[in-house]
Design a protein around this motif. Sequence first.
Motif, short mmCIF file in Angstrom:
data_model
loop_
_atom_site.label_atom_id
_atom_site.label_comp_id
_atom_site.label_asym_id
_atom_site.label_seq_id
_atom_site.Cartn_x
_atom_site.Cartn_y
_atom_site.Cartn_z
N LEU A 177 43.39 36.34 20.06
CA LEU A 177 42.23 35.53 19.65
C LEU A 177 41.35 35.18 20.84
CD1 LEU A 177 43.99 33.37 16.93
CD2 LEU A 177 42.41 35.29 16.59
N ALA A 178 41.95 35.02 22.02
CA ALA A 178 41.15 34.80 23.23
C ALA A 178 40.33 36.06 23.55
CB ALA A 178 42.04 34.45 24.42
N ALA A 179 40.94 37.22 23.39
CA ALA A 179 40.20 38.47 23.60
C ALA A 179 39.07 38.61 22.58
CB ALA A 179 41.16 39.66 23.51
N ALA A 180 39.35 38.22 21.34
CA ALA A 180 38.32 38.31 20.30
C ALA A 180 37.14 37.38 20.60
CB ALA A 180 38.93 37.97 18.94
N ALA A 181 37.42 36.23 21.18
CA ALA A 181 36.35 35.30 21.53
C ALA A 181 35.44 35.89 22.60
CB ALA A 181 36.94 33.98 22.00
N ALA A 182 36.01 36.74 23.46
CA ALA A 182 35.24 37.34 24.55
C ALA A 182 34.57 38.66 24.15
CB ALA A 182 36.14 37.58 25.75
N LEU A 183 35.11 39.31 23.12
CA LEU A 183 34.62 40.63 22.70
C LEU A 183 34.23 40.58 21.22
CD1 LEU A 183 37.51 42.67 24.37
CD2 LEU A 183 35.17 42.40 25.26
N PRO A 184 32.93 40.38 20.93
CA PRO A 184 32.50 40.21 19.54
C PRO A 184 32.91 41.36 18.61
CG PRO A 184 30.72 39.67 21.04
CD PRO A 184 31.82 40.25 21.87
N GLY A 185 32.89 42.58 19.08
CA GLY A 185 33.31 43.71 18.24
C GLY A 185 34.77 43.60 17.85
N LEU A 186 35.57 43.14 18.75
CA LEU A 186 37.00 42.95 18.48
C LEU A 186 37.19 41.82 17.48
CD1 LEU A 186 39.83 43.92 19.23
CD2 LEU A 186 39.82 42.23 21.08
N SER A 187 36.40 40.79 17.60
CA SER A 187 36.45 39.68 16.65
C SER A 187 36.19 40.18 15.23
CB SER A 187 35.42 38.62 17.03
OG SER A 187 35.45 37.56 16.12
N ALA A 188 35.24 41.08 15.08
CA ALA A 188 34.94 41.64 13.76
C ALA A 188 36.12 42.44 13.21
CB ALA A 188 33.69 42.52 13.83
N VAL A 189 36.79 43.18 14.07
CA VAL A 189 37.97 43.95 13.64
C VAL A 189 39.06 43.00 13.14
CG1 VAL A 189 39.86 45.42 14.46
CG2 VAL A 189 37.50 45.93 15.13
N PHE A 190 39.34 41.97 13.91
CA PHE A 190 40.38 41.02 13.51
C PHE A 190 39.99 40.29 12.23
CE2 PHE A 190 41.78 40.55 18.23
CZ PHE A 190 42.43 41.77 18.17
N ASP A 191 38.70 39.95 12.09
CA ASP A 191 38.23 39.29 10.87
C ASP A 191 38.43 40.19 9.64
OD1 ASP A 191 37.48 37.05 12.28
OD2 ASP A 191 35.34 37.52 12.26
N GLN A 192 38.20 41.49 9.80
CA GLN A 192 38.42 42.42 8.70
C GLN A 192 39.89 42.47 8.31
OE1 GLN A 192 36.68 46.04 10.20
NE2 GLN A 192 34.63 45.50 9.46
N HIS A 193 40.77 42.45 9.29
CA HIS A 193 42.20 42.44 9.00
C HIS A 193 42.60 41.14 8.30
CE1 HIS A 193 43.89 46.15 10.65
NE2 HIS A 193 42.90 46.10 11.53
N SER A 194 42.07 40.02 8.75
CA SER A 194 42.35 38.74 8.09
C SER A 194 41.91 38.76 6.63
CB SER A 194 41.63 37.59 8.80
OG SER A 194 42.17 37.36 10.06
N ALA A 195 40.73 39.28 6.39
CA ALA A 195 40.22 39.35 5.02
C ALA A 195 41.07 40.27 4.15
CB ALA A 195 38.77 39.82 5.03
N ALA A 196 41.50 41.38 4.70
CA ALA A 196 42.34 42.32 3.95
C ALA A 196 43.67 41.67 3.58
CB ALA A 196 42.56 43.60 4.75
#
Length: 127
Positions: free
Chosen positions: A29-48
């Motif tokens: 989640l720290a990496a996602a906060a620094a890398l917006p594209g990664l945040s989107a990937v993790f958000d898609q997994h959360s939604a799934a």
Amino acid sequence: MKDLVSSWVESSARSTLSRLHEQIGVAGLAAAAALPGLSAVFDQHSAAVRDILAAGVEGSAAVAGVVLLAGYTRGLLDEAKTKGWTFRAPADLSAWNTSDWLTARLVGVCSLAATMDDRRTQPTGNG
């Protein structure tokens, strides 16, 4: 007795998700906060995962969401173990961009678990 069992099961589920958060969620989640594209990937997994739990589990209305999420997570980890997968957190920030599907899914689980806890602790609005 039923309340005692339910409390124990929910406590066990929270422990599972807490360990996962310590092992992968914090760094991911720290990496996602620094890398917006990664945040989107993790958000898609959360939604799934949220959709899977909402639509794909018979009788889920009678079970706490955290229990369903921990069960799903245990299933993922059990399957990964049978296939020889071992978790290694990416060594640096840029390496998170090439993390595998399971790593991304587990970080998505951590993100979803955090939102479940956020909703649980928010006031209901009845002042």
